[in-house]
Write a protein that holds these residues in place. Structure first.
Motif, PDB file in Angstrom:
ATOM      1  N   ILE A 135      41.274  53.874  34.821  1.00  0.00           N
ATOM      2  CA  ILE A 135      42.527  53.694  35.563  1.00  0.00           C
ATOM      3  C   ILE A 135      42.497  54.490  36.864  1.00  0.00           C
ATOM      4  CG2 ILE A 135      45.011  54.185  35.511  1.00  0.00           C
ATOM      5  CD1 ILE A 135      44.866  53.642  32.454  1.00  0.00           C
ATOM      6  N   LYS A 136      41.975  55.720  36.795  1.00  0.00           N
ATOM      7  CA  LYS A 136      41.895  56.578  37.986  1.00  0.00           C
ATOM      8  C   LYS A 136      41.045  55.922  39.074  1.00  0.00           C
ATOM      9  CE  LYS A 136      40.187  61.118  39.489  1.00  0.00           C
ATOM     10  NZ  LYS A 136      39.510  62.373  39.061  1.00  0.00           N
ATOM     11  N   ILE A 137      39.901  55.367  38.694  1.00  0.00           N
ATOM     12  CA  ILE A 137      39.034  54.722  39.677  1.00  0.00           C
ATOM     13  C   ILE A 137      39.729  53.498  40.267  1.00  0.00           C
ATOM     14  CG2 ILE A 137      36.863  53.475  40.003  1.00  0.00           C
ATOM     15  CD1 ILE A 137      36.558  56.492  39.766  1.00  0.00           C
TER      16      ILE A 137
ATOM     17  N   SER B 166      35.908  46.674  38.329  1.00  0.00           N
ATOM     18  CA  SER B 166      34.463  46.421  38.279  1.00  0.00           C
ATOM     19  C   SER B 166      33.677  47.706  38.513  1.00  0.00           C
ATOM     20  CB  SER B 166      34.090  45.361  39.329  1.00  0.00           C
ATOM     21  OG  SER B 166      34.752  44.130  39.056  1.00  0.00           O
ATOM     22  N   TYR B 167      34.088  48.499  39.497  1.00  0.00           N
ATOM     23  CA  TYR B 167      33.401  49.769  39.753  1.00  0.00           C
ATOM     24  C   TYR B 167      33.742  50.796  38.677  1.00  0.00           C
ATOM     25  CZ  TYR B 167      32.231  54.209  42.017  1.00  0.00           C
ATOM     26  OH  TYR B 167      31.739  55.462  42.277  1.00  0.00           O
ATOM     27  N   GLY B 168      34.998  50.816  38.258  1.00  0.00           N
ATOM     28  CA  GLY B 168      35.440  51.796  37.265  1.00  0.00           C
ATOM     29  C   GLY B 168      34.751  51.672  35.927  1.00  0.00           C
ATOM     30  N   LEU B 169      34.255  50.485  35.602  1.00  0.00           N
ATOM     31  CA  LEU B 169      33.546  50.281  34.332  1.00  0.00           C
ATOM     32  C   LEU B 169      32.330  51.186  34.190  1.00  0.00           C
ATOM     33  CD1 LEU B 169      33.403  46.455  33.566  1.00  0.00           C
ATOM     34  CD2 LEU B 169      34.620  48.206  32.297  1.00  0.00           C
ATOM     35  N   THR B 170      31.788  51.622  35.333  1.00  0.00           N
ATOM     36  CA  THR B 170      30.599  52.472  35.262  1.00  0.00           C
ATOM     37  C   THR B 170      30.887  53.782  34.550  1.00  0.00           C
ATOM     38  OG1 THR B 170      31.050  53.463  37.424  1.00  0.00           O
ATOM     39  CG2 THR B 170      29.663  51.496  37.381  1.00  0.00           C
ATOM     40  N   TYR B 171      32.128  54.212  34.535  1.00  0.00           N
ATOM     41  CA  TYR B 171      32.446  55.496  33.909  1.00  0.00           C
ATOM     42  C   TYR B 171      32.510  55.396  32.383  1.00  0.00           C
ATOM     43  CZ  TYR B 171      32.847  57.602  38.431  1.00  0.00           C
ATOM     44  OH  TYR B 171      32.527  58.091  39.673  1.00  0.00           O
ATOM     45  N   PRO B 172      33.343  54.515  31.799  1.00  0.00           N
ATOM     46  CA  PRO B 172      33.323  54.465  30.335  1.00  0.00           C
ATOM     47  C   PRO B 172      32.061  53.833  29.766  1.00  0.00           C
ATOM     48  CG  PRO B 172      34.826  52.792  31.189  1.00  0.00           C
ATOM     49  CD  PRO B 172      34.404  53.640  32.354  1.00  0.00           C
TER      50      PRO B 172
ATOM     51  N   GLU C 278      30.421  42.518  30.400  1.00  0.00           N
ATOM     52  CA  GLU C 278      31.407  43.036  31.351  1.00  0.00           C
ATOM     53  C   GLU C 278      30.738  43.624  32.586  1.00  0.00           C
ATOM     54  OE1 GLU C 278      35.180  43.180  31.129  1.00  0.00           O
ATOM     55  OE2 GLU C 278      34.299  41.432  30.162  1.00  0.00           O
ATOM     56  N   LEU C 279      29.693  44.410  32.379  1.00  0.00           N
ATOM     57  CA  LEU C 279      29.003  45.021  33.517  1.00  0.00           C
ATOM     58  C   LEU C 279      28.333  43.964  34.391  1.00  0.00           C
ATOM     59  CD1 LEU C 279      27.359  48.217  31.959  1.00  0.00           C
ATOM     60  CD2 LEU C 279      29.294  48.112  33.526  1.00  0.00           C
ATOM     61  N   ARG C 280      27.761  42.943  33.774  1.00  0.00           N
ATOM     62  CA  ARG C 280      27.124  41.890  34.569  1.00  0.00           C
ATOM     63  C   ARG C 280      28.151  41.161  35.428  1.00  0.00           C
ATOM     64  NH1 ARG C 280      23.440  37.618  31.547  1.00  0.00           N
ATOM     65  NH2 ARG C 280      25.382  37.307  30.404  1.00  0.00           N
ATOM     66  N   ASN C 281      29.298  40.813  34.829  1.00  0.00           N
ATOM     67  CA  ASN C 281      30.353  40.141  35.595  1.00  0.00           C
ATOM     68  C   ASN C 281      30.867  41.044  36.722  1.00  0.00           C
ATOM     69  OD1 ASN C 281      30.166  37.907  33.930  1.00  0.00           O
ATOM     70  ND2 ASN C 281      31.852  38.543  32.602  1.00  0.00           N
ATOM     71  N   ALA C 282      31.027  42.332  36.399  1.00  0.00           N
ATOM     72  CA  ALA C 282      31.510  43.282  37.400  1.00  0.00           C
ATOM     73  C   ALA C 282      30.513  43.421  38.546  1.00  0.00           C
ATOM     74  CB  ALA C 282      31.771  44.639  36.743  1.00  0.00           C
ATOM     75  N   TYR C 283      29.253  43.530  38.194  1.00  0.00           N
ATOM     76  CA  TYR C 283      28.187  43.696  39.182  1.00  0.00           C
ATOM     77  C   TYR C 283      28.128  42.486  40.107  1.00  0.00           C
ATOM     78  CZ  TYR C 283      23.393  44.665  40.803  1.00  0.00           C
ATOM     79  OH  TYR C 283      22.282  44.924  41.556  1.00  0.00           O
ATOM     80  N   GLU C 284      28.201  41.304  39.528  1.00  0.00           N
ATOM     81  CA  GLU C 284      28.132  40.090  40.336  1.00  0.00           C
ATOM     82  C   GLU C 284      29.364  39.964  41.232  1.00  0.00           C
ATOM     83  OE1 GLU C 284      25.606  38.125  40.707  1.00  0.00           O
ATOM     84  OE2 GLU C 284      24.418  39.224  39.227  1.00  0.00           O
ATOM     85  N   PHE C 285      30.517  40.408  40.733  1.00  0.00           N
ATOM     86  CA  PHE C 285      31.738  40.311  41.542  1.00  0.00           C
ATOM     87  C   PHE C 285      31.649  41.239  42.752  1.00  0.00           C
ATOM     88  CE2 PHE C 285      36.090  41.635  42.611  1.00  0.00           C
ATOM     89  CZ  PHE C 285      36.662  40.395  42.859  1.00  0.00           C
ATOM     90  N   ILE C 286      31.232  42.489  42.519  1.00  0.00           N
ATOM     91  CA  ILE C 286      31.104  43.446  43.630  1.00  0.00           C
ATOM     92  C   ILE C 286      30.067  42.961  44.627  1.00  0.00           C
ATOM     93  CG2 ILE C 286      30.415  45.777  44.266  1.00  0.00           C
ATOM     94  CD1 ILE C 286      31.550  46.758  41.613  1.00  0.00           C
ATOM     95  N   LYS C 287      28.944  42.485  44.104  1.00  0.00           N
ATOM     96  CA  LYS C 287      27.859  42.020  44.986  1.00  0.00           C
ATOM     97  C   LYS C 287      28.319  40.843  45.847  1.00  0.00           C
ATOM     98  CE  LYS C 287      24.317  39.802  43.334  1.00  0.00           C
ATOM     99  NZ  LYS C 287      23.079  39.428  42.608  1.00  0.00           N
ATOM    100  N   ALA C 288      29.056  39.911  45.244  1.00  0.00           N
ATOM    101  CA  ALA C 288      29.534  38.742  45.984  1.00  0.00           C
ATOM    102  C   ALA C 288      30.559  39.126  47.048  1.00  0.00           C
ATOM    103  CB  ALA C 288      30.129  37.720  45.017  1.00  0.00           C
TER     104      ALA C 288
ATOM    105  N   VAL D  95      32.807  54.040  47.080  1.00  0.00           N
ATOM    106  CA  VAL D  95      34.027  53.237  47.002  1.00  0.00           C
ATOM    107  C   VAL D  95      34.196  52.412  48.269  1.00  0.00           C
ATOM    108  CG1 VAL D  95      36.538  53.311  46.886  1.00  0.00           C
ATOM    109  CG2 VAL D  95      35.183  54.783  45.396  1.00  0.00           C
ATOM    110  N   ARG D  96      33.954  53.019  49.424  1.00  0.00           N
ATOM    111  CA  ARG D  96      34.085  52.264  50.674  1.00  0.00           C
ATOM    112  C   ARG D  96      33.046  51.140  50.740  1.00  0.00           C
ATOM    113  NH1 ARG D  96      37.308  53.750  54.603  1.00  0.00           N
ATOM    114  NH2 ARG D  96      35.999  52.766  56.204  1.00  0.00           N
ATOM    115  N   SER D  97      31.902  51.373  50.141  1.00  0.00           N
ATOM    116  CA  SER D  97      30.894  50.316  50.090  1.00  0.00           C
ATOM    117  C   SER D  97      31.341  49.201  49.149  1.00  0.00           C
ATOM    118  CB  SER D  97      29.557  50.889  49.631  1.00  0.00           C
ATOM    119  OG  SER D  97      28.558  49.904  49.614  1.00  0.00           O
ATOM    120  N   VAL D  98      31.952  49.591  48.035  1.00  0.00           N
ATOM    121  CA  VAL D  98      32.433  48.600  47.065  1.00  0.00           C
ATOM    122  C   VAL D  98      33.436  47.650  47.712  1.00  0.00           C
ATOM    123  CG1 VAL D  98      33.884  48.325  45.009  1.00  0.00           C
ATOM    124  CG2 VAL D  98      31.985  49.939  44.979  1.00  0.00           C
ATOM    125  N   ILE D  99      34.350  48.204  48.538  1.00  0.00           N
ATOM    126  CA  ILE D  99      35.355  47.350  49.183  1.00  0.00           C
ATOM    127  C   ILE D  99      34.849  46.772  50.506  1.00  0.00           C
ATOM    128  CG2 ILE D  99      37.245  48.634  48.106  1.00  0.00           C
ATOM    129  CD1 ILE D  99      37.790  49.942  50.828  1.00  0.00           C
TER     130      ILE D  99
END
Length: 793
Positions: free
Chosen positions: A186-188, A222-228, A280-290, A344-348
């Motif tokens: 949630i914090k991320i 998508s980025y926050g998933l890396t923590y849990p 979940e990580l694969r979907n998140a990774y592809e979303f950020i990359k796209a 984070v700035r790279s993610v967005i």
């Protein structure tokens, strides 16, 4: 891949070189203790604002004792009453702008934005605090968050995020701290949203703002998933060493090739969790990359690799290893702590910002050392390697080791005077935060344990440490809103889990009790002609029903109204008899023509239509018979209950007739709401009102319960329509797609899937808001409502 590996290795080498230069500069300041006189003067100036001389007037003005921060609402009220809320929010928001957004506080534009955000937060806090206790509309509740999303035009993103967070929560292994994992995620998400908001201004069109906020929710998740599901999972004892190696290899391959490899073989013990995490990580990774702009994609992969590799170097350290150098201890955490926020700035896909990158790079280790200090006792218990745990274990044998506590104050001095150019506001906020961290630690672990460890950490500079500890003991006005929010979120998550477990236990226990007394006995001497009907009735009653209605009645009647459980058994029977009768009629070929119900063939399939119709009538008469046997209550009250029951049964019949007449017709939303209430909402209403009648509850509460039931019933029906479209036959226990087959108008057919979800959440919010009008504990009803909209059957 070899070429890509070279590029990533070179990116890491350059980052490592920069971190080494930073560490060398810090090391020199620790060695010559040049930070001591500088910070000593800073603290002496700082203490004038935080340690006030005692006077009769000050004692009188503080006569109202400061409440514990764990009492969230009272603490906010006290801050407002004492006139400290403005400063409290200003330093809190200022700190978030420095830490999360990499801003400098000497910028006029930044100060203006900070003041605006602090004013907005104050307005919300004061408005909430002006309401009474349990009746407050908590902005952290799902209803409160959804109302905010409506104002921003991002309801779809909010629904998506809530569903995702629920899914993550359900899949966090028991060996991990579920509340902390959710909090980090949630914090991320909040951090990413803050970055996106900061990129916009008052000239941003509303449609553009909504679109970018929608994307921010999805990018943040998508980025926050890396923590849990990377950091916490690899730090936990869930995976074996071999599995950790396999998982890490998969992550590294993803960053080097740009695509997530297939999962491959996995040990059975952890296969389910890993399959979920991988998906979940694969979907998140592809979303950020796209989402990345093509020219920013190489920088994204480089920053991601630096973040991942520095984390991995830090994670594999072993506390039993006696020869780690200072560089091995500190350089990876300089890299991971700075890159965790710069990425984070790279993610967005934001524009490159050299000032942001510099401030974030130098700031990261400050935040990491503060976190490691707070967690050092947990880390020692887990044998985790951090600068603090390693120093505490080996400082007697390794005089070459840098004292992390001294390095912490060195970093603070470096930030204030070299990164933020001695800006007074920055000095104030950073020292506030540092002293607050010490106070929180001492309170959490106790003075004795705290003093014991400070004897070791503070030994290098006793005089400076005495000054700092005096500040930690005496200074006031150093609390921060994000810490309060953090504690509140963790408390809410913990309480929600406990309440949910209690809710589930109550549901199951009461359901089992109800199941025991539902069957209609075949007493000896009963006329033979009655046996087939009783057997048919019992067949319908024996199905795996949820028993929501009688359970609701039991909980409200016994737990809230103080009725005796044994005395209301006839009422519970009557409710389930009536409900089962309605299902038998609904399933008939002339109505819904259903083939299965509660996971078994419907009654008319097992016997015949005539038997089903007679059984339904028989159960209705049995329900009336049960109600008339409520002999422990005032006869007039029982008559009122029977009259109410008869009226509502008639209303339900009208609802079913309206439903049948509407087949093949396109209904308006208002018409569908009316039918839905008569078919479903009334049953929920009866479950609440009938025990209230027996308890002779006052009319205003009755009206609030009716309003709650109206909205809860419609939310329930919308969820049913969604499940009929998307549900799983095995979980539902009845066929899906029946509404389409019967050409019925549903919330989905009228509004579409997205519109139906929004409508369900609107009724959810209205139901939740109505509970504020009920003058008793409504925790169970809140969980019932949450269950109704999140169930899978």
């Amino acid at each position: 891949m070899n070429e890509k590996l070279k590029d990533q290795a070179e990116a890491y080498r350059q980052a490592e070189q920069r971190a080494a230069q930073y560490f060398t500069a810090l090391f020199a300041q620790v060695t010559d203790k040049s930070y001591v006189p500088t910070l000593t003067e800073d603290i002496r100036v700082w203490k004038k604002r935080h340690i006030r001389p005692l006077s009769w007037l000050s004692l009188f003005s503080r006569s109202r004792k400061k409440p514990d921060t764990r009492d969230y609402h009272r603490y906010i009220q006290w801050l407002n009453y004492s006139g400290e809320l403005d400063d409290y929010l200003d330093r809190s928001v200022s700190y978030m702008y420095m830490r999360d957004l990499g801003k400098s506080l000497d910028s006029l534009d930044t100060r203006t934005r900070i003041q605006r955000m602090a004013a907005d937060i104050k307005n919300k806090l004061v408005n909430n605090a002006s309401k009474n206790g349990e009746d407050q509309q908590d902005s952290m509740s799902l209803a409160g968050l959804y109302r905010w999303a409506q104002k921003e035009g991002i309801e779809t993103a909010m629904i998506w995020a809530i569903d995702k967070l629920k899914s993550v929560s359900a899949h966090i292994p028991k060996e991990m701290n579920a509340e902390q994992a959710q909090r980090k995620l949630i914090k991320i998400m909040i951090g990413v949203i803050m970055h996106v908001i900061e990129e916009m201004d008052d000239t941003t069109p509303p449609e553009e703002r909504s679109r970018r906020l929608d994307e921010a929710f999805r990018l943040g998740y998508s980025y926050g998933l890396t923590y849990p599901f990377i950091d916490d999972l690899l730090d936990s004892g869930v995976l074996t060493d071999q599995e950790k190696e396999q998982f890490t290899h998969m992550l590294r391959t993803s960053l080097l090739t740009g695509s997530v490899p297939e999962l491959g073989d996995w040990a059975e013990n952890n296969k389910d969790i890993i399959q979920f995490v991988h998906s979940e990580l694969r979907n998140a990774y592809e979303f950020i990359k796209a989402y990345q702009r093509p020219e920013r994609l190489p920088a994204f992969f480089e920053q991601s690799y630096v973040f991942f590799h520095s984390q991995e170097l830090d994670r594999v350290k072993d506390l039993s290893h006696t020869a780690y150098t200072n560089e091995e201890l500190y350089i990876p955490i300089i890299l991971k702590s700075s890159s965790s926020r710069s990425i984070v700035r790279s993610v967005i896909s934001a524009e490159a910002d050299e000032d942001f990158d510099n401030r974030t790079f130098f700031y990261g280790i400050y935040n990491q050392l503060a976190d490691d200090f707070a967690d050092m006792f947990d880390d020692m218990q887990d044998d985790a390697v951090t600068p603090y745990t390693y120093y505490l274990k080996y400082h007697d044998r390794r005089p070459d080791l840098i004292n992390p506590y001294e390095l912490y104050w060195t970093v603070i001095c470096h930030l204030i005077h070299h990164v933020y150019h001695s800006d007074p506001r920055t000095c104030e906020v950073i020292l506030d935060r540092a002293i607050n961290g010490l106070k929180r630690c001492k309170k959490r672990i106790g003075a004795e344990k705290y003093n014991e460890v400070m004897e070791v950490l503070g030994a290098g500079n006793p005089e400076f440490n005495r000054l700092v500890q005096y500040m930690a003991d005496k200074a006031d006005d150093v609390d921060f809103f994000d810490k309060l929010l953090r504690d509140q979120i963790v408390t809410l998550l913990q309480n929600n889990r406990k309440e949910k477990e209690k809710f589930s236990d109550t549901i199951e226990q009461v359901r089992l009790q109800i199941n025991q007394f539902l069957p209609i006995p075949l007493d000896e001497g009963i006329p033979q002609m009655k046996e087939p009907l009783i057997e048919a009735a019992n067949y319908s009653l024996e199905g795996a029903g949820k028993r929501i209605r009688p359970v609701l009645t039991w909980v409200m009647g016994v737990n809230e109204y103080g009725l005796q459980a044994a005395e209301i058994v006839p009422l519970l029977r009557s409710l389930e008899y009536m409900h089962t009768a309605s299902l038998i009629f609904d399933d008939l070929p002339s109505q819904d023509n259903a083939s299965t119900r509660r996971g078994r063939p419907t009654l008319h399939q097992v016997h015949n239509v005539a038997t089903a119709e007679l059984t339904g009538l028989f159960l209705i008469q049995k329900a009336i018979e049960e109600q008339s046997s409520l002999v422990r209550f005032n006869p007039v009250t029982v008559l009122d209950l029977i009259r109410y029951s008869a009226q509502k049964t008639g209303d339900m019949c009208m609802g079913q007739a309206m439903d049948l007449q509407s087949r093949g017709k396109t209904l308006t939303l208002e018409q569908l709401n009316t039918i839905c209430f008569y078919k479903t909402g009334i049953a929920f209403e009866a479950s609440l009102i009938m025990p209230a009648i027996l308890a002779q509850v006052k009319e205003p509460e009755m009206e609030a319960l009716k309003k709650f039931a109206y909205h809860a019933g419609i939310a329930f029906q919308i969820k049913d329509d969604l499940l009929d479209t998307e549900g799983n036959l095995l979980l539902l226990g009845k066929p899906t797609g029946k509404d389409v087959e019967n050409n019925n108008s549903t919330f989905v057919s009228i509004l579409g899937l997205e519109g139906a979800r929004k409508e369900m959440w609107e009724h959810y919010c209205q139901a939740m808001e109505t509970l504020q009008e009920v003058p008793r504990d409504t925790a169970f009803l809140k969980h019932v409502l949450n269950y109704l909209i999140s169930r899978d059957r």
